[in-house]
Design an enzyme around this catalytic site. Structure first.
Site, PDB file in Angstrom:
ATOM      1  N   CYS A   2      40.319  41.825  28.751  1.00  0.00           N
ATOM      2  CA  CYS A   2      41.195  42.606  27.889  1.00  0.00           C
ATOM      3  C   CYS A   2      41.337  44.053  28.358  1.00  0.00           C
ATOM      4  CB  CYS A   2      40.635  42.646  26.472  1.00  0.00           C
ATOM      5  SG  CYS A   2      40.328  41.037  25.783  1.00  0.00           S
ATOM      6  N   TRP A  72      42.440  38.650  26.781  1.00  0.00           N
ATOM      7  CA  TRP A  72      41.798  37.507  27.436  1.00  0.00           C
ATOM      8  C   TRP A  72      41.047  36.801  26.313  1.00  0.00           C
ATOM      9  CZ3 TRP A  72      36.693  35.871  28.463  1.00  0.00           C
ATOM     10  CH2 TRP A  72      36.563  34.928  29.492  1.00  0.00           C
ATOM     11  N   ASN A  96      38.859  45.438  22.442  1.00  0.00           N
ATOM     12  CA  ASN A  96      38.121  44.697  23.483  1.00  0.00           C
ATOM     13  C   ASN A  96      36.708  44.462  22.971  1.00  0.00           C
ATOM     14  OD1 ASN A  96      40.327  45.041  25.082  1.00  0.00           O
ATOM     15  ND2 ASN A  96      39.366  46.489  26.506  1.00  0.00           N
ATOM     16  N   GLY A  97      36.101  43.371  23.375  1.00  0.00           N
ATOM     17  CA  GLY A  97      34.730  43.102  22.948  1.00  0.00           C
ATOM     18  C   GLY A  97      34.712  41.974  21.926  1.00  0.00           C
ATOM     19  N   GLU A 479      28.561  31.174  47.282  1.00  0.00           N
ATOM     20  CA  GLU A 479      29.708  32.078  47.122  1.00  0.00           C
ATOM     21  C   GLU A 479      31.002  31.392  47.566  1.00  0.00           C
ATOM     22  OE1 GLU A 479      30.722  34.566  45.684  1.00  0.00           O
ATOM     23  OE2 GLU A 479      32.422  35.298  46.842  1.00  0.00           O
ATOM     24  N   LYS A 483      34.325  30.764  45.269  1.00  0.00           N
ATOM     25  CA  LYS A 483      35.665  31.239  45.646  1.00  0.00           C
ATOM     26  C   LYS A 483      36.671  30.099  45.526  1.00  0.00           C
ATOM     27  CE  LYS A 483      34.958  34.574  46.096  1.00  0.00           C
ATOM     28  NZ  LYS A 483      34.859  35.395  44.930  1.00  0.00           N
ATOM     29  N   GLU A 486      37.343  29.269  41.839  1.00  0.00           N
ATOM     30  CA  GLU A 486      38.094  30.310  41.141  1.00  0.00           C
ATOM     31  C   GLU A 486      39.590  30.226  41.418  1.00  0.00           C
ATOM     32  OE1 GLU A 486      35.363  34.271  40.717  1.00  0.00           O
ATOM     33  OE2 GLU A 486      35.905  33.715  42.749  1.00  0.00           O
ATOM     34  N   HIS A 502      18.287  14.628  47.793  1.00  0.00           N
ATOM     35  CA  HIS A 502      17.524  14.524  46.541  1.00  0.00           C
ATOM     36  C   HIS A 502      18.435  14.326  45.336  1.00  0.00           C
ATOM     37  CE1 HIS A 502      13.848  15.388  48.639  1.00  0.00           C
ATOM     38  NE2 HIS A 502      14.372  16.492  49.151  1.00  0.00           N
ATOM     39  N   LYS A 599      38.968  39.869  35.619  1.00  0.00           N
ATOM     40  CA  LYS A 599      38.384  40.684  36.692  1.00  0.00           C
ATOM     41  C   LYS A 599      37.108  41.359  36.223  1.00  0.00           C
ATOM     42  CE  LYS A 599      38.335  42.660  40.680  1.00  0.00           C
ATOM     43  NZ  LYS A 599      37.758  41.748  41.677  1.00  0.00           N
TER      44      LYS A 599
HETATM   45  C1  G6P Z   1      34.041  38.331  36.884  1.00  0.00           C
HETATM   46  C2  G6P Z   1      34.945  38.324  38.106  1.00  0.00           C
HETATM   47  C3  G6P Z   1      34.127  38.002  39.346  1.00  0.00           C
HETATM   48  C4  G6P Z   1      32.976  38.978  39.473  1.00  0.00           C
HETATM   49  C5  G6P Z   1      32.112  39.030  38.212  1.00  0.00           C
HETATM   50  C6  G6P Z   1      31.151  40.205  38.246  1.00  0.00           C
HETATM   51  O1  G6P Z   1      33.585  37.053  36.639  1.00  0.00           O
HETATM   52  O2  G6P Z   1      35.975  37.370  37.954  1.00  0.00           O
HETATM   53  O3  G6P Z   1      34.952  38.093  40.487  1.00  0.00           O
HETATM   54  O4  G6P Z   1      32.191  38.611  40.561  1.00  0.00           O
HETATM   55  O5  G6P Z   1      32.937  39.216  37.070  1.00  0.00           O
HETATM   56  O6  G6P Z   1      31.882  41.380  38.235  1.00  0.00           O
HETATM   57  P1  G6P Z   1      31.349  42.788  38.702  1.00  0.00           P
HETATM   58  O7  G6P Z   1      32.481  43.728  38.420  1.00  0.00           O
HETATM   59  O8  G6P Z   1      30.131  43.089  37.886  1.00  0.00           O
HETATM   60  O9  G6P Z   1      31.047  42.693  40.161  1.00  0.00           O
END
Ligand code: G6P
Length: 604
Positions: A2, A72, A96-97, A479, A483, A486, A502, A599
């Site tokens: 948000c 969001w 927000n929150g 990671e 990716k 996502e 396993h 984000k």
């Molecule tokens: C969200 C984003 C991710 C990010 C994570 C942590 O889930 O979509 O891309 O890695 O938050 O965010 P930060 O700003 O703490 O790195």
């Protein structure tokens, strides 16, 4: 996640609010709305979907005061109805929150006659404030009384029909800034919304409330105690990020990594293998005596932390534990505060779970360091010291360049500590050389993009994938799988290659793709090839990624430059970023703002 904007001044508010919301789009959202007041009447315009739709739908009301929001969804599905602003009586609010006790409050408010149109916690908050205003002396009093009754987090901005020339804002756990212009004020949850409009900003602290009028502002705490505030210069360099010829921010940011890594190292990695880090607020003796390192982060930052553990333990010999923010904050971790440092990894510096973990680390009396990208963010302001990442604005929701910058900063920190602990100069120089070569090696790796695109076109319809790696390629596998999930929405799971037998191998059939990361290391390479054999024996498909040529057992291959063991994980990770990107494009997805994601996750 948000976003909030607000404006009060001499100009027409609607275009300013819409433009501010556009700047916040990168945070990820599912609906948006604005509210303005004109001649004592509140005008609300909301839309599910993109800000461009909102822009088309909302005529300029001509009003010079207003608030706006990108939502969001947390409580209640994404819809026009649930989008903010929410109006109850005279009060219109964007928030927000999460209001955790909203259900109890709602019951009480219903008893006294309030009716609710939505399932949102925000509408309950609006009603609570509206109700308090019936007996309060003024709007500030009403908001303070209401906020003292809520549990949870908020960054909020509100309009009151009875007070046409005021915006009230408040925060607890959700960032909010006040931009100070000439005879005008801007409100935003993120500085990117106000760059170019103002030069000075105030970062509100938790439990502070500001009443912003046309001729000034007043900041108090929730007990009405006057607060002194500091004006900060706004970094105007974070100019609105452009795609600069790239089709998406994600691919642009992947390509920025050579430059970003060089920027993170600049002025810090010195010629003789020494490291200069000015902001740690720890002296050499304290660094030399470190006996424990804790790394905390969420999402990609957590996976950067996991790789950081592998690198730091090998480099410094200090035990490192890595914690997911949302877990650490609630578990009773056994920690010795003596000779311990906690590294907080975060692109945004606003992730709620990371911030809550910081509060816990502080409570335990442990020195905290932030490895943070966004200058002036809450985390950056609250840690005891840190290393800014200098990665520039990261707009794509899926994080790429921040990951590489985090690891560069972790390696700088590790090299500094290792030298103090007696790492030989020759070894330090060798490590530093690896680091220095990283920008160029990553530049070379970007050349694998065409092949990644070709492979993606062939496997885009696959529904399940494993990402497999051994040793420090295991965190990279995690990671890489994140990716892919996502941006392509394909089920992806990271596993240590040796763990396949396993259990996970039960899933392998001809419809399953395994992305196997093959190290240069002779022994681990051979072991990983045996694991590929096991997958092939069960008819699974294999995409191998390595600096070595394609093994005969694999179906597809991405070749990366041959580099030292220290930087091999970062190089291989770039190939995985490219693969995920091309998969998302091949599937026709919204690459930069994938569905359901945000984000900056400022709620739990
Ligand atoms: C969200 C984003 C991710 C990010 C994570 C942590 O889930 O979509 O891309 O890695 O938050 O965010 P930060 O700003 O703490 O790195």
């Amino acid at each position: 996640m948000c976003g909030i904007v607000g404006y009060i001044g001499g100009k027409s508010a609607t275009p300013i609010l819409i433009n501010g919301l556009r700047r916040l789009e990168y945070r990820g959202y599912d609906s948006a709305g604005i509210a303005t007041i004109s001649k004592g009447k509140t005008l609300i315009c909301k839309k599910q979907g993109k800000v461009a739709e909102l822009d088309k739908a909302c005529a300029d009301s001509g009003s010079t005061i207003g608030i706006g929001h990108t939502r969001w969804a947390t409580h209640g599905e994404p819809s026009e109805l649930n989008a903010h602003p929410h109006q109850v009586g005279d009060i219109t609010i964007v928030h927000n929150g999460i209001i955790e006790n909203y259900a109890d409050l709602k019951v009480e408010l219903e008893k006294i006659g309030y009716e609710f149109k939505t399932k949102t916690d925000t509408e309950v908050l609006a009603a609570l404030i509206d109700n308090e205003y019936k007996t309060a002396t003024d709007i500030s009093h009403a908001v303070r009384t209401a906020l003292n009754k809520v549990a949870g987090t908020f960054g909020l901005a509100l309009l009151s029909q009875k007070d046409e020339d005021l915006i009230v804002v408040a925060r607890r756990g959700s960032p909010l800034i006040l931009g100070i212009g000439d005879d005008e004020y801007f409100i935003a949850s993120d500085t990117s919304a106000v760059v170019g409009y103002v030069e000075k900003v105030i970062y509100l602290e938790d439990d502070q409330l500001a009443v912003v009028a046309r001729d000034g502002y007043d900041v108090v705490d929730l007990n009405n105690k006057a607060q002194s505030v500091q004006l900060h210069d706004l970094d105007q360099d974070q100019v609105k990020a452009e795609k600069e010829g790239f089709e998406h921010f994600l691919i642009k940011e992947i390509h920025e990594q050579p430059q970003v890594i060089a920027d993170t190292m600049r002025g810090r990695l010195l010629k003789d293998g020494e490291v200069r880090l000015g902001g740690l607020n720890l002296d050499d003796d304290e660094l030399r005596d470190l006996k424990q390192i804790i790394i905390i982060g969420c999402g990609t930052a957590y996976y950067a932390g996991m790789l950081g553990k592998y690198l730091l333990e090998r480099l410094t010999g200090i035990p490192v534990s890595v914690e997911i923010g949302s877990e650490f904050r609630y578990r009773d971790a056994a920690l010795n505060p003596e000779n311990t440092v906690a590294l907080f990894l975060s692109q945004s510096g606003e992730t709620a779970d990371t911030l809550a973990s910081l509060a816990e680390i502080k409570r335990r009396g442990i020195h905290s360091l932030g490895l943070v990208n966004v200058v002036g963010s809450t985390l950056a302001r609250e840690v005891d010291g840190g290393i800014y990442l200098h990665a520039g604005p990261e707009i794509s929701v899926a994080s790429t360049k921040a990951y590489s910058a985090m690891l560069t900063a972790v390696m700088l920190f590790g090299l500094k500590v290792a030298r103090l602990k007696g790492l030989a100069r020759s070894e330090a120089l060798e490590f530093a050389e690896s680091m220095e070569s990283l920008p160029n090696e990553i530049k070379q790796t970007l050349g694998v993009s065409d092949e990644a695109k070709r492979v993606a076109s062939q496997v885009k319809d696959i529904e399940h994938t494993f990402y497999l790696g051994r040793s420090d390629l295991y965190p990279v596998a995690l990671e890489g799988s994140l990716k892919l999930m996502e941006v392509s929405y394909i089920h992806a799971q990271g596993y240590p290659t040796g763990e396949m037998k396993h259990g996970p191998i039960a899933l392998i059939d001809e419809g399953f793709l395994s992305v196997v990361l093959l190290p240069e290391d002779e022994l681990l390479y051979a072991k990983s090839i045996s694991n590929i054999e096991e997958i092939k024996a069960r008819k699974g498909k294999v995409l191998s990624v390595s600096s070595r040529p394609q093994p005969e057992q694999s179906d597809y291959h991405l070749i990366v430059p041959k580099v030292s063991q220290w930087i091999e994980p970062l190089v291989i990770n770039v190939a995985l970023q490219l693969f995920a990107y091309h998969m998302a494009v091949a599937k026709g997805n919204d690459v930069d703002q994938p569905r359901n994601l945000a984000k900056s996750v400022t709620v739990e």
